[in-house]
Scaffold this active site. Sequence first.
Site, PDB file in Angstrom:
ATOM      1  CE1 TYR A   1      10.367  32.284  -0.805  1.00 25.22           C
ATOM      2  CE2 TYR A   1      10.472  29.894  -0.646  1.00 25.22           C
ATOM      3  CZ  TYR A   1      10.220  31.036  -1.383  1.00 25.22           C
ATOM      4  OH  TYR A   1       9.821  30.920  -2.679  1.00 25.22           O
TER       5      TYR A   1
ATOM      6  CE  LYS B   1      -0.296  -0.064   5.004  1.00 24.89           C
ATOM      7  NZ  LYS B   1      -0.922  -0.767   6.133  1.00 24.89           N
TER       8      LYS B   1
HETATM    9  C1  LIG Z   1      -0.073  -1.601   6.832  1.00 29.02           C
HETATM   10  C2  LIG Z   1      -0.609  -2.813   7.393  1.00 29.02           C
HETATM   11  C3  LIG Z   1       0.237  -3.897   7.660  1.00 29.02           C
HETATM   12  C4  LIG Z   1       1.745  -3.821   7.536  1.00 29.02           C
HETATM   13  O1  LIG Z   1       2.260  -3.118   8.656  1.00 29.02           O
HETATM   14  P1  LIG Z   1       3.830  -2.920   8.895  1.00 29.02           P
HETATM   15  O2  LIG Z   1       3.927  -2.327  10.240  1.00 29.02           O
HETATM   16  O3  LIG Z   1       4.285  -1.971   7.823  1.00 29.02           O
HETATM   17  O4  LIG Z   1       4.476  -4.239   8.776  1.00 29.02           O
HETATM   18  C5  LIG Z   1      -0.361  -5.075   8.073  1.00 29.02           C
HETATM   19  N1  LIG Z   1      -1.697  -5.167   8.246  1.00 29.02           N
HETATM   20  C6  LIG Z   1      -2.524  -4.126   8.023  1.00 29.02           C
HETATM   21  C7  LIG Z   1      -3.992  -4.284   8.249  1.00 29.02           C
HETATM   22  C8  LIG Z   1      -2.018  -2.914   7.604  1.00 29.02           C
HETATM   23  O5  LIG Z   1      -2.842  -1.894   7.408  1.00 29.02           O
END
Ligand SMILES: *Cc1c(COP(=O)(O)O)cnc(C)c1O
Length: 383
Positions: free
Chosen positions: A275, A38
């Site tokens: 800035y 993701k």
């Molecule tokens: C993002 C996510 C993960 C992975 O988490 P990490 O801490 O990056 O390993 C696993 N399960 C769900 C439901 C997530 O949203």
Amino acid sequence: MSSPPLLNWIELSRSALERNVKALAKLVRGRLLAPSVKANAYGHGLPQIVSMLTRSKQVDYLSVHSIEEAIVCREHGWSRRLLLLGPVSLAALDLVAERDIEPVVFDTETLNGLGKLSKRTGKTIRAHIKLETGTNRQGITEKELPAFAKIFKKYPLLQPFGASTHFANIEDTTSHEYAQYQLEQFVSLVERLRVLGIGPKVRHTASSAAMILFSKTHFEMVRPGISLYGHWPSKETYVSFHMKGRHNDLFEPALAWKTRVTQLKQIKAGEFIGYGCTYRTSAPTKLAVLPIGYYDGYDRALSNQSYVLIKGKRAPVRGRICMNLMMVDITHIPGVKLHDPVTLIGRDGRERITAEQLAAQAGTINYELLARLSAAIPRLIVR
Ligand SMILES: *Cc1c(COP(=O)(O)O)cnc(C)c1O
């Protein structure tokens, strides 16, 4: 590859990613591996990461947040399984069947829609039930389970294939009572699913921290995210792992971020930089201007805080990070020329800048710093 004709680019190490996949597979021997891609693969670049993972036999699923990300995975050659962690609009449910996606479900409207879809298309749909165990985000509670069971019974092609939950408090602490409590909740809710006749085939609870620290959370499948890319979820996770007497070099960061010097200038003592006139020189100063700003994901909170690497040496950021530009001090680095390469994240000689270090300087975590690297930056696969 050390000198592409670009002014701003990200390098992804194939060998580091492969090494991390192997390390994760070894930690969970034989369980299904469903790494999370993701957030543009945690800022690494979804198409590039998918193309690399497609070549690895050890990855069974990819976990995505949105249906759009699932489609990108399919379009870049991912033909194995896809787990959709996030919500999907009822109007887009058809894509679940068309693209063979396994949604995590946490409301009866969606589950009903999936049931109708399975009936209309004649296709089996594997649903994963998200259980509420104490994070109070997406899961459903015990009293909602009978309604879920009823929908599954009504649609024989809708399969209660998975059951999942997500821990609230593993990476932020070295004491894990709350995780233990959530795990007990999960086990008892899965038992309820069995009693209701919708027992799952695949149970999954573990993100990176749970997976690294607690083998009891592995069940049939794990969902590591940040560790796939070579990063520890937190210092606490690293310390907890160390306290268990295990070695610490499991993962190797896969990403490096590079740019080039695009302007050089000599300024006098007592002059302001950038800035807000937040930096004033106390001696004659040689500056390099870099074509990087907060638009690219170089956090504005890094103004006057961080440094970059040029010719293997640290060049401190002077003044505010602008939208598309930043200035660094190279007074002490001899021989810097126009278009010389610059490392924003990664190694240069004996120096190294980590995502963790920049995140700490920006007052955030490695996850956010990586996820915010602009998707517009070209990604190159190296080695
Ligand atoms: C993002 C996510 C993960 C992975 O988490 P990490 O801490 O990056 O390993 C696993 N399960 C769900 C439901 C997530 O949203």
